[in-house]
Every structure is written in C-alpha cells, then in structure tokens.
Design a protein around this motif. Structure first.
Motif, PDB file in Angstrom:
ATOM      1  N   LYS A  74       0.860  -1.178   0.000  1.00 32.49           N
ATOM      2  CA  LYS A  74       0.000   0.000   0.000  1.00 32.49           C
ATOM      3  C   LYS A  74       0.900   1.232   0.000  1.00 32.49           C
ATOM      4  O   LYS A  74       1.990   1.204   0.601  1.00 32.49           O
ATOM      5  N   LEU A  90      -7.063  -3.973   8.648  1.00 35.13           N
ATOM      6  CA  LEU A  90      -6.990  -4.674   7.355  1.00 35.13           C
ATOM      7  C   LEU A  90      -6.632  -3.792   6.159  1.00 35.13           C
ATOM      8  O   LEU A  90      -5.933  -4.243   5.261  1.00 35.13           O
ATOM      9  N   TRP A  98      -1.320  -9.257   7.516  1.00 30.17           N
ATOM     10  CA  TRP A  98      -2.587  -8.932   6.842  1.00 30.17           C
ATOM     11  C   TRP A  98      -3.331 -10.230   6.482  1.00 30.17           C
ATOM     12  O   TRP A  98      -4.537 -10.340   6.699  1.00 30.17           O
ATOM     13  N   ARG A 102      -7.058 -11.134   7.594  1.00 31.81           N
ATOM     14  CA  ARG A 102      -8.105 -11.235   6.573  1.00 31.81           C
ATOM     15  C   ARG A 102      -8.831 -12.582   6.740  1.00 31.81           C
ATOM     16  O   ARG A 102     -10.050 -12.653   6.662  1.00 31.81           O
ATOM     17  N   GLY A 260     -16.216   1.362   5.885  1.00 31.17           N
ATOM     18  CA  GLY A 260     -17.560   0.962   5.495  1.00 31.17           C
ATOM     19  C   GLY A 260     -18.568   2.071   5.372  1.00 31.17           C
ATOM     20  O   GLY A 260     -19.296   2.136   4.394  1.00 31.17           O
ATOM     21  N   THR A 267     -21.987   6.473  -2.069  1.00 34.49           N
ATOM     22  CA  THR A 267     -22.700   5.768  -3.152  1.00 34.49           C
ATOM     23  C   THR A 267     -24.162   6.191  -3.158  1.00 34.49           C
ATOM     24  O   THR A 267     -24.745   6.487  -4.200  1.00 34.49           O
ATOM     25  N   ARG A 328      -0.294   1.685  -5.102  1.00 34.92           N
ATOM     26  CA  ARG A 328       0.626   0.696  -4.545  1.00 34.92           C
ATOM     27  C   ARG A 328       2.046   1.204  -4.712  1.00 34.92           C
ATOM     28  O   ARG A 328       2.308   2.061  -5.546  1.00 34.92           O
ATOM     29  N   ARG A 393      -6.886  -8.258  -2.207  1.00 32.55           N
ATOM     30  CA  ARG A 393      -7.229  -7.145  -1.317  1.00 32.55           C
ATOM     31  C   ARG A 393      -8.521  -6.457  -1.733  1.00 32.55           C
ATOM     32  O   ARG A 393      -8.791  -5.320  -1.328  1.00 32.55           O
ATOM     33  N   CYS A 395     -12.294  -5.370  -1.691  1.00 32.12           N
ATOM     34  CA  CYS A 395     -13.069  -4.926  -0.528  1.00 32.12           C
ATOM     35  C   CYS A 395     -13.768  -6.095   0.165  1.00 32.12           C
ATOM     36  O   CYS A 395     -14.524  -6.829  -0.469  1.00 32.12           O
TER      37      CYS A 395
END
Ligand code: HEM
Length: 447
Positions: A74, A90, A98, A102, A260, A267, A328, A393, A395
């Motif tokens: 990242k 995460l 990670w 996850r 979240g 949206t 990245r 990775r 979502c």
C-alpha cells in the motif's frame, strides 16, 4: 527517458521539484484524465520530486491488483492519511500479518451473515425518513451519512449510538481532512507539535478510541449472545488458537467503521443526485420497485427481481466511484508493458479514469443504468470496472455495501424523490474518497 538503466514512461516535465503538483492540487481528477489522454495508458506523473506512474489500461490494473499483488505494498500516502486512525487494521496492514487478519475477519462477511443485517439497514433508512418533510431542502450527503453511520454502528456494535452519532461524524470528517492535508503538504509541522489542528486531531482520536474501547469492554462483560460484527471478530481464532489482542480489535473495528460507512453513504448520495438529473432512469426505477414491492420495504429475497435497481447502483459506482484511485508501491523493480519501473515508485490506477473510458463504456459520461442489463459486467475486460478493487485485497465489505445500497434506495425511492436545489454547485472532491465538495442540497418531494 532512462535513469540508472530504468526506463520511465512518458509524462510531463512540470516545474522543477514541484512537477505537476500545482495542477494536481488545483484539479486532481481533470489533471489525471488529461495525462492519461495525452501520454497514454502508462504515464509518469512527477510530483514533488517523487515518481508516480499512472496506469490506465485494464491489463495493468489486473497486474497491479492481482498478478503482482505479492510484490507491491500500500502506498506511503495511504498509510500517512489513514494510518494514525486505523493502526494495523486490514486496509493498510501488509504481508503475513494482513493475510492472517483477513482470514480471521472473512467469515463475518459471508453472504448469509451479511444478509442477517438487512432488517437493520431498512430500519435505519425508515427512521431517517421520519425526519423529513415533503418540500423541504436538505443536504442529502449529510442525510445519507447519518443513515450509513447508524447502519455501521448497529451492525458493528449491535447497539445504537444515537447520542454519539453527530460527534462520530464530525470526528471522522475532521480527521480525514487533517491527515490528508498533512500528507499532501510536504511542509507540514510534526504531529507532535501542539498546533490547534494537531491538538484537535489528538482529541478526536482519543474520542474515537475511548468509544471503541468502551464497547469492547462492555462486550467482554456482557453474557447475552450477540450477532454483531464486533462479537464475531472477538470470537474469531487464529489457527494456533490465539485471538486478537485488544489493540488489534480496536484497529480492525475502526477500519471496518471508517472503510464501510463513508463509502456507502457516498454511493447513496451520488445515486440520488444522478436519479434527480435523469428522470427517465428515475421513472424506470419507480416502476420496477412498484411492480415488485408495491410500497413495502425490500427483503433480500426480492433483490433478484430488481435488476434495474442493481444496474442503478452499478452505474452510480461507475460514474462516481467513492474509491476513485488505488495506489501501490514497489520495493523491487517491476515491469509494466515495455517499461522497467524502479523501486519506490507509486503506481496508480484510477477508477475515475477507467470507468469513464470510451473504449469500454459507450457514451461514458452519461448515466445509463440499462447498459448493465445485458450482462455487461461479465463482458467487460477484467480491470475496466473495479469500484471495490480486485484480487486478494478486494473490498471485504462489497456484499455488505451492495446490499445496504439496494435496500436503502428501495426503501427511500418508494416514498420520496429528490431534486437538486437550482444553481447548487455539485463538485466532486477527491479527498480520501470522492465526496461532493459542498454536499448536495436537494428538495425532498413525497411521491
Ligand atoms: C460502496 C462502498 C464501498 C466501496 C466503494 C469500497 C471500496 C473499497 C476498495 C476499492 C477497496 C480496495 C482498496 C485497495 O485495494 O487498496 C476496499 C477495501 C476494503 N474495504 Fe471497502 N468499500 C466499500 C464498502 C465497504 C464496507 C461496507 C466495508 C466494511 C463493512 C468495507 C471494508 C473494507 C476493508 C476492511 C478493506 C480492506 C480489505 C483488505 O485489504 O483486506 N468496505 N474497499
């Protein structure tokens, strides 16, 4: 251009040291789109003496997110912006740590589990609507933030934090702005200096920390079984039988909370804006909802009979992707096309650019939900449409977000329509997420 044997993609020279920093600051989305148009699918973007490479071809997105996933990290910018708040959660943890986290969190997001939250999602929409009066004008971005914040709080913590809700919203907005400003401004003062901004950031972080730790402590003492996400995370075990430490629980909870609720709220608010501007699409949505639901709120089992609703959400995520760019960094050389990219380059792939690329979407600037009805999702080249990222990775909350968006839109659209206040400026502002800079003020009309 070659440098130490590396071969840089073409790009603008820009100003000494600054590169194109000023243009990016003034108009980030337009500048990136122009660079992609002028220099092609792989372009150098010099900013503040650092190399960034913009990748605007689906194959490159796939390489970035899937094929070369294990070689890439990242970006430093992402970590600077969200690291202080999300710790080792995460979204920004790396490597084996990670992977383990996850694996631990994944079961909490299985479809059956997520579906259990659907009544809460509908409830939160219905409760927010009770505040509205037909004919009044409200900032729909704020209204949707309240709905998704309440959904996040109730599904994560299994409780309503109505009294803390406004404080949480304010804290989050301030912290995102503060850290982004610091990350983008190379001359910022150290975080430890007691400037008013740094002091407030510390206070807001402490407020969020104490909230999350308080709820974790309450949950540890409580005997009654619960089904919220926090309980699932607390019960989850690593393969060696150990559980998450309290600090890790805090980081993961904060991550789910931050990752979240804001993205989903955006949206929703972009969708209302688009529907208000595209009356044919709005009418078609109303017809579908009326035929299938006849005024009652949707349940999970209804969704397969609501394809146009699904298409509306996909199209909204195409035009206004809340995550508008993924970044990245490579620690070893990587090759993209004919270019050998040196280590420590920031590699960017932008949903904003690819989702509006006429090679993949006919009439790309127009809101046309029907384009999705004939199976477009399956026909697109992989990597052309990626509102939730891709690869390992991708979502973790994609199913959750799609469910919440559909249920909330179905509940609200059956009762209200929204119209933009005449002359109100709708300006997409790419902060950590793609927000409407001044919110979106719309008149609420009962149907
Ligand atoms: C429309 C809403 C959403 C959008 C557009 C969105 C978008 C994304 C994207 C693009 C990524 C990948 C980032 C990258 O590769 O660098 C991501 C990761 C993530 N998202 Fe979402 N997201 C949404 C909703 C949610 C929800 C509802 C949750 C949790 C309840 C969530 C939790 C996460 C987490 C934890 C990650 C990190 C996953 C990992 O690296 O393992 N997101 N999201």
């Amino acid at each position: 251009m070659t440098n130490n044997g590396f071969h840089f993609p073409p790009g603008p020279k820009g100003w000494p040291i600054l590169g194109v920093a000023l243009q990016v600051r003034k108009d980030p989305l337009g500048t990136l789109q122009r660079l992609a148009r002028e220099y092609g699918d792989i372009a150098s973007v010099p900013v503040m003496g650092m190399r960034r490479v913009l990748l605007s071809r689906p194959e490159y997105t796939q390489q970035l997110l899937i094929l070369d996933h294990a070689k890439l990290y990242k970006s430093v910018l992402t970590k600077l912006v969200v690291g202080p708040l999300l710790g080792q959660g995460l979204l920004i943890s790396e490597g084996e740590f990670w992977r383990k986290q996850r694996r631990l969190a994944q079961p909490a997001f299985h479809r059956a589990r997520t579906n259990e939250y659907s009544p809460v999602m509908v409830e939160c929409a219905l409760e927010q609507m009770k505040q509205w009066r037909s004919g009044e004008t409200r900032n729909i971005a704020d209204e949707m933030m309240k709905v998704s914040l309440e959904v996040a709080v109730r599904t994560l913590f299994g409780t309503s934090l109505a009294s803390d809700s406004a404080g949480i919203g304010k804290a989050m907005t301030f912290l995102m702005r503060h850290h982004l400003h610091r990350a983008r401004n190379p001359w910022h003062v150290p975080a430890s200096w007691p400037t008013p901004g740094n002091r407030r950031a510390r206070r807001e972080e402490q407020f969020m920390d104490s909230l999350v730790y308080r709820i974790i402590a309450e949950r540890k003492q409580g005997a009654e079984p619960r089904k919220d996400l926090l309980t699932l995370l607390m019960a989850a075990m690593h393969e060696d039988g150990t559980q998450m430490t309290e600090k890790q629980l805090r980081d993961e909870t904060m991550t789910l909370f931050v990752a979240g609720h804001e993205t989903t709220a955006l949206t929703l608010c972009w969708t209302w804006y688009l529907l208000g501007e595209n009356l044919a699409a709005e009418t078609r949505l109303h017809e579908e909802l009326g035929n299938v639901l006849g005024g009652r709120p949707a349940e999970v089992s209804d969704l397969e009979r609501l394809p146009y609703l699904h298409a509306v959400v996909l199209e909204s995520l195409r035009l206004f992707p809340p995550a508008y760019m993924l970044a990245r960094m490579n620690m070893e050389p990587v090759r993209f096309g004919e270019y050998e990219i040196p280590p420590k380059t920031t590699l960017l792939s932008s949903q904003w650019i690819l989702h509006r690329d006429a090679r993949f979407f006919a009439d790309p600037e127009r809101f046309l939900p029907q384009r999705w009805l004939g199976g477009l999702e399956q026909q697109l080249p992989p990597g052309a449409y990626f509102p939730f990222g891709d690869g390992p990775r991708r979502c973790i909350g994609q199913g959750f977000a799609m469910l919440e968006s559909a249920l909330v839109i179905a509940a609200i659209a059956q009762k209200y329509r929204f119209r933009l206040r005449p002359g109100f400026p709708v300006v997409p502002e790419p902060l950590v997420t793609l927000r409407p800079k001044y919110g979106i003020e719309m008149k609420i009309e009962a149907r």
